[in-house]
Design a protein around this motif. Structure first.
Motif, PDB file in Angstrom:
ATOM      1  N   PRO A   1       5.983  15.880  -3.015  1.00 27.53           N
ATOM      2  CA  PRO A   1       6.816  14.865  -3.668  1.00 27.53           C
ATOM      3  C   PRO A   1       8.288  15.143  -3.376  1.00 27.53           C
ATOM      4  O   PRO A   1       8.716  16.293  -3.348  1.00 27.53           O
ATOM      5  CB  PRO A   1       6.499  15.058  -5.157  1.00 27.53           C
ATOM      6  N   GLY A   2       9.040  14.080  -3.149  1.00 22.29           N
ATOM      7  CA  GLY A   2      10.455  14.230  -2.845  1.00 22.29           C
ATOM      8  C   GLY A   2      10.764  14.278  -1.370  1.00 22.29           C
ATOM      9  O   GLY A   2      11.937  14.261  -0.980  1.00 22.29           O
ATOM     10  N   ALA A   3       9.725  14.319  -0.524  1.00 21.17           N
ATOM     11  CA  ALA A   3       9.949  14.448   0.918  1.00 21.17           C
ATOM     12  C   ALA A   3      10.699  13.256   1.497  1.00 21.17           C
ATOM     13  O   ALA A   3      11.404  13.377   2.503  1.00 21.17           O
ATOM     14  CB  ALA A   3       8.611  14.631   1.641  1.00 21.17           C
TER      15      ALA A   3
ATOM     16  N   SER B   1       4.736   8.487  -8.356  1.00 21.06           N
ATOM     17  CA  SER B   1       3.969   9.711  -8.633  1.00 21.06           C
ATOM     18  C   SER B   1       2.837   9.917  -7.631  1.00 21.06           C
ATOM     19  O   SER B   1       2.365  11.034  -7.443  1.00 21.06           O
ATOM     20  CB  SER B   1       3.396   9.667 -10.052  1.00 21.06           C
ATOM     21  N   GLN B   2       2.410   8.854  -6.972  1.00 18.93           N
ATOM     22  CA  GLN B   2       1.293   8.952  -6.029  1.00 18.93           C
ATOM     23  C   GLN B   2       1.750   9.230  -4.603  1.00 18.93           C
ATOM     24  O   GLN B   2       1.122  10.009  -3.884  1.00 18.93           O
ATOM     25  CB  GLN B   2       0.467   7.665  -6.055  1.00 18.93           C
ATOM     26  N   GLY B   3       2.821   8.591  -4.184  1.00 16.41           N
ATOM     27  CA  GLY B   3       3.269   8.772  -2.807  1.00 16.41           C
ATOM     28  C   GLY B   3       4.359   7.790  -2.422  1.00 16.41           C
ATOM     29  O   GLY B   3       5.144   7.362  -3.267  1.00 16.41           O
ATOM     30  N   LEU B   4       4.366   7.411  -1.156  1.00 18.12           N
ATOM     31  CA  LEU B   4       5.354   6.475  -0.623  1.00 18.12           C
ATOM     32  C   LEU B   4       4.772   5.067  -0.668  1.00 18.12           C
ATOM     33  O   LEU B   4       3.894   4.714   0.113  1.00 18.12           O
ATOM     34  CB  LEU B   4       5.722   6.850   0.812  1.00 18.12           C
ATOM     35  N   PHE B   5       5.274   4.259  -1.587  1.00 21.73           N
ATOM     36  CA  PHE B   5       4.766   2.905  -1.778  1.00 21.73           C
ATOM     37  C   PHE B   5       5.604   1.911  -0.979  1.00 21.73           C
ATOM     38  O   PHE B   5       6.835   1.990  -0.956  1.00 21.73           O
ATOM     39  CB  PHE B   5       4.824   2.519  -3.252  1.00 21.73           C
TER      40      PHE B   5
ATOM     41  N   GLY C   1       0.815  -1.209   0.000  1.00 16.76           N
ATOM     42  CA  GLY C   1       0.000   0.000   0.000  1.00 16.76           C
ATOM     43  C   GLY C   1       0.842   1.250   0.000  1.00 16.76           C
ATOM     44  O   GLY C   1       2.034   1.215  -0.287  1.00 16.76           O
ATOM     45  N   TYR C   2       0.217   2.362   0.332  1.00 17.68           N
ATOM     46  CA  TYR C   2       0.892   3.650   0.368  1.00 17.68           C
ATOM     47  C   TYR C   2       0.958   4.163   1.800  1.00 17.68           C
ATOM     48  O   TYR C   2      -0.056   4.276   2.470  1.00 17.68           O
ATOM     49  CB  TYR C   2       0.181   4.664  -0.527  1.00 17.68           C
ATOM     50  N   GLY C   3       2.164   4.451   2.241  1.00 14.32           N
ATOM     51  CA  GLY C   3       2.350   5.009   3.573  1.00 14.32           C
ATOM     52  C   GLY C   3       2.055   6.489   3.624  1.00 14.32           C
ATOM     53  O   GLY C   3       1.787   7.044   4.683  1.00 14.32           O
ATOM     54  N   ALA C   4       2.094   7.144   2.477  1.00 14.47           N
ATOM     55  CA  ALA C   4       1.795   8.576   2.393  1.00 14.47           C
ATOM     56  C   ALA C   4       1.371   8.891   0.970  1.00 14.47           C
ATOM     57  O   ALA C   4       1.838   8.254   0.020  1.00 14.47           O
ATOM     58  CB  ALA C   4       3.016   9.402   2.772  1.00 14.47           C
ATOM     59  N   VAL C   5       0.468   9.838   0.830  1.00 17.56           N
ATOM     60  CA  VAL C   5       0.011  10.281  -0.479  1.00 17.56           C
ATOM     61  C   VAL C   5       0.418  11.733  -0.654  1.00 17.56           C
ATOM     62  O   VAL C   5       0.155  12.568   0.211  1.00 17.56           O
ATOM     63  CB  VAL C   5      -1.515  10.127  -0.622  1.00 17.56           C
TER      64      VAL C   5
END
Length: 203
Positions: free
Chosen positions: A52-54, A91-95, A28-32
């Motif tokens: 993005p990039g964080a 592109s969506q977040g942290l996968f 899943g994604y930990g962050a969006v």
């Protein structure tokens, strides 16, 4: 504004079956990214998003561990419950994709996730760089932050974090991609938060 203490956030995730159909893969994604979240509490009222990039620098420096309930469970303890197979920004977040360990201690956690009884994941990090803006998009410095923190007009964009740990939790403070337990310690925000907490306690 820089933040020294760890922050915990709660997000949704799902378990998936592998080719072996053993249900031990978390995915899943930990962050969006660029998703505004309403923050309301004794610490203030504002919107927040992750840019993005964080996570780019922190992922290059260190891979975090996966724990159950932030290592607070008396039986599981702080032992990692899974090994990370993939953790990246897209592109969506942290996968994240991770494999749960196959042992008697982790099995009750796996079953709870598989049944859907546990559907929240939380991750712990330190904010290294952020930007606050007012309703007109103007950058808000420390001198104006205290007077505007309760107005609901501020937006905080997190630009860089240091990620320490993530994993499923029994009681996420918020559902979905909302914010969990927060410990904002920056100055002058640290002073403002401390004053609010003391008032709530009647001190």
């Amino acid at each position: 504004m820089k933040q020294k203490n760890y922050v915990e956030r709660s997000v949704s995730f799902r378990s998936t079956n592998t080719d072996e159909n053993d249900g031990r893969t978390l995915e899943g994604y930990g962050a969006v990214f660029n998703q505004l979240t309403e923050i309301t509490g004794w610490e203030g009222r504002f919107k927040e998003q992750i840019a993005p990039g964080a996570f780019k620098k922190t992922l290059a420096e260190r891979i975090p561990i996966v724990q159950w309930d932030h290592g607070r469970d008396s039986r599981v303890g702080s032992v990692p419950i899974a090994s990370i197979e993939e953790l990246k920004e897209d592109s969506q977040g942290l996968f994240i994709r991770a494999r749960l360990h196959d042992n008697a201690v982790v099995e009750p956690v796996r079953q709870a996730i598989e049944s859907g009884a546990v559907s929240g994941m939380s991750f712990k990090f330190v904010v290294l760089a952020d930007i606050w803006r007012d309703a007109k998009g103007k950058v808000v410095g420390p001198d104006r932050l205290e007077s505007l923190i309760d107005t609901g007009t501020l937006t905080r964009t997190i630009k860089e974090v240091k990620l320490a740990e993530l994993g499923p939790v029994a009681f996420p403070a918020y559902a979905g991609t909302s914010v969990g337990v927060r410990d904002l310690s920056s100055t002058p925000y640290k002073l403002l938060a401390a004053e609010r907490q003391l008032k709530l306690l009647g001190i």
